[in-house]
Write an enzyme that holds these catalytic residues in place. Structure first.
Site, short mmCIF file in Angstrom:
data_model
loop_
_atom_site.label_atom_id
_atom_site.label_comp_id
_atom_site.label_asym_id
_atom_site.label_seq_id
_atom_site.Cartn_x
_atom_site.Cartn_y
_atom_site.Cartn_z
N LYS A 268 45.40 64.67 47.47
CA LYS A 268 45.53 65.99 48.10
C LYS A 268 45.83 65.90 49.61
CE LYS A 268 42.70 68.48 44.73
NZ LYS A 268 41.53 69.33 44.49
N ALA B 184 30.94 67.18 51.05
CA ALA B 184 31.73 67.47 52.25
C ALA B 184 33.11 66.86 52.12
CB ALA B 184 31.01 66.95 53.49
N ALA C 85 37.15 69.23 48.16
CA ALA C 85 36.84 70.47 47.43
C ALA C 85 36.02 71.41 48.30
CB ALA C 85 36.10 70.14 46.14
N ARG D 213 25.69 63.55 51.34
CA ARG D 213 25.09 62.21 51.39
C ARG D 213 25.28 61.61 52.80
NH1 ARG D 213 27.71 58.04 47.25
NH2 ARG D 213 29.54 58.54 48.50
N MET E 202 31.13 72.02 40.11
CA MET E 202 32.60 72.05 40.02
C MET E 202 33.11 71.10 38.94
SD MET E 202 34.20 72.34 43.79
CE MET E 202 33.70 73.59 44.95
P1 NDP Z 1 36.11 63.91 47.51
O1 NDP Z 1 36.29 62.50 47.10
O2 NDP Z 1 36.97 64.49 48.58
O3 NDP Z 1 34.58 64.11 48.03
C1 NDP Z 1 33.53 63.57 47.29
C2 NDP Z 1 32.18 64.10 47.81
O4 NDP Z 1 31.18 63.70 46.89
C3 NDP Z 1 31.79 63.59 49.18
O5 NDP Z 1 31.06 64.59 49.84
C4 NDP Z 1 30.87 62.40 48.83
O6 NDP Z 1 29.89 62.13 49.81
C5 NDP Z 1 30.18 62.95 47.59
N1 NDP Z 1 29.69 61.92 46.68
C6 NDP Z 1 30.42 61.03 45.95
N2 NDP Z 1 29.61 60.29 45.18
C7 NDP Z 1 28.33 60.70 45.44
C8 NDP Z 1 27.05 60.31 44.97
N3 NDP Z 1 26.91 59.33 44.07
N4 NDP Z 1 25.95 60.95 45.45
C9 NDP Z 1 26.08 61.94 46.36
N5 NDP Z 1 27.27 62.35 46.87
C10 NDP Z 1 28.38 61.73 46.40
O7 NDP Z 1 36.18 64.76 46.15
P2 NDP Z 1 36.57 66.30 45.99
O8 NDP Z 1 35.89 67.06 47.08
O9 NDP Z 1 38.04 66.43 45.84
O10 NDP Z 1 35.92 66.66 44.56
C11 NDP Z 1 34.52 66.79 44.40
C12 NDP Z 1 34.19 67.23 42.97
O11 NDP Z 1 34.70 68.52 42.70
C13 NDP Z 1 34.74 66.32 41.88
O12 NDP Z 1 33.77 66.24 40.84
C14 NDP Z 1 35.97 67.07 41.39
O13 NDP Z 1 36.30 66.73 40.06
C15 NDP Z 1 35.48 68.50 41.50
N6 NDP Z 1 36.57 69.48 41.63
C16 NDP Z 1 36.70 70.43 40.64
C17 NDP Z 1 37.68 71.39 40.73
C18 NDP Z 1 37.80 72.41 39.63
O14 NDP Z 1 38.81 73.12 39.60
N7 NDP Z 1 36.82 72.55 38.77
C19 NDP Z 1 38.64 71.44 41.86
C20 NDP Z 1 38.40 70.41 42.86
C21 NDP Z 1 37.40 69.47 42.72
P3 NDP Z 1 30.18 61.13 51.06
O15 NDP Z 1 30.90 61.97 52.08
O16 NDP Z 1 28.83 60.71 51.50
O17 NDP Z 1 31.02 60.03 50.52
#
Ligand code: NDP
Length: 280
Positions: free
Chosen positions: A67, A131, A134, A155, A221
């Site tokens: 993205k 953060a 999404a 996190r 989500m």
């Molecule tokens: P990103 O990779 O941009 O962000 C991931 C986020 O998840 C970060 O804040 C990260 O924290 C956190 N994270 C990852 N693993 C863990 C963990 N084990 N414990 C705690 N925090 C964690 O992903 P997106 O923002 O693009 O997507 C996030 C979610 O939303 C996904 O599950 C995606 O499938 C879903 N989504 C669903 C949509 C829908 O239409 N239903 C549309 C868009 C997204 P840190 O910053 O500390 O790494």
């Protein structure tokens, strides 16, 4: 000449429900199109997009992890894509030399799904977990719905704080705050949205039990055939729950509208997608 070409690009992409959703919308609205899933190599996003465009492609949905690269590739972006810093919808002009337009329909998708579920936002307390891209995509429309409070917990607390800083100008004084999971005010929230990728890994977030009441809606989500760990945790304390399948269908409908200037009906497509998912 074949039907106009559309698709979804990501890595991995095999799991994507977008082809099924867009084909269902096309059938419902009598629009002829071809919609495929495109697997791009991790270092080959731009080349894959260029190849698709050269073959006559008119639009692409973009998913993990591209993205931000899609954002960089656009010659022009909608204000909501600009603010999100991420693009999930590419619009290619018929003229091969024309500028590629980028949009972000994730925020509109979430808001439409919350509306469908009858969730009020005005004056409510919202907790947004994560953060990443999404969260960035949904912050502006969530703030525009006038919640009393919106707390972003992540996190990595510094990422949540940087994100809140970026959106501070859109918030009322004291409305938007951020921190780590340990900084979450231990009092009930009306709506808790999980926008972390923890559900994909099947991991439980370190959340205080005090944030839930039976009136709380826990919204993940992520989606799947069975409830996520986060939804099971919320359910075990009597909270209400919803997964992100509705958001997926609604963000697709918003992309469909951008490409074809027609709004498909989402409810029947969501119903049939849910049935397919649960019969696996
Ligand atoms: P990103 O990779 O941009 O962000 C991931 C986020 O998840 C970060 O804040 C990260 O924290 C956190 N994270 C990852 N693993 C863990 C963990 N084990 N414990 C705690 N925090 C964690 O992903 P997106 O923002 O693009 O997507 C996030 C979610 O939303 C996904 O599950 C995606 O499938 C879903 N989504 C669903 C949509 C829908 O239409 N239903 C549309 C868009 C997204 P840190 O910053 O500390 O790494």
């Amino acid at each position: 000449m074949g039907a106009p070409l559309y698709g979804v690009i990501g890595n991995p992409i095999g799991h994507s429900r977008s082809p099924a959703i867009h084909r269902a919308f096309a059938e419902q609205t009598d629009i002829a199109l071809q919609y495929d899933a495109l697997l791009a190599p991790l270092d080959g996003f731009e080349a894959t997009v260029a190849g698709f465009r050269a073959a006559g492609g008119r639009g692409l949905n973009v998913t993990v992890p591209f993205k931000a690269q899609a954002y960089a590739l656009c010659g022009v972006r909608t204000p909501r894509a600009e603010r999100a810093g991420a693009v999930n919808t590419l619009i290619f002009p018929a003229n091969p030399g024309g500028l590629v337009e980028g949009d972000n329909t994730d925020g509109a998708g979430l808001l439409a799904d919350l509306h469908r579920l009858g969730v009020p936002l005005n004056g409510r307390r919202i907790l947004l977990l994560g953060a990443g891209g999404a969260t960035r995509g949904v912050l502006e429309p969530l703030l525009a719905a006038h919640p009393a409070e919106l707390f972003i917990a992540n996190r990595s607390p510094d990422k949540a704080q940087a994100l809140a800083q970026d959106f501070l100008a859109l918030a009322q004084p004291g409305q938007l705050r951020a921190g780590g999971f340990a900084d979450i005010p231990p009092a009930p929230f009306d709506l808790i949205i999980n926008a972390t990728a923890a559900s994909l890994a099947g991991e439980q977030l370190p959340l205080p039990r005090a944030i839930l009441t039976p009136a709380t809606l826990a919204y993940d989500m992520a989606y799947g055939a069975t409830p996520t760990v986060f939804l099971r945790w919320a359910e075990s304390f009597g909270a209400q729950t919803a997964d992100g399948l509705g958001m997926l269908v609604e963000q697709a409908a918003e992309s469909f509208w951008r490409w074809h200037s027609i709004r498909p009906e989402t409810e029947p497509v969501l119903r049939s997608l849910r049935e397919t998912l649960q019969s696996r």
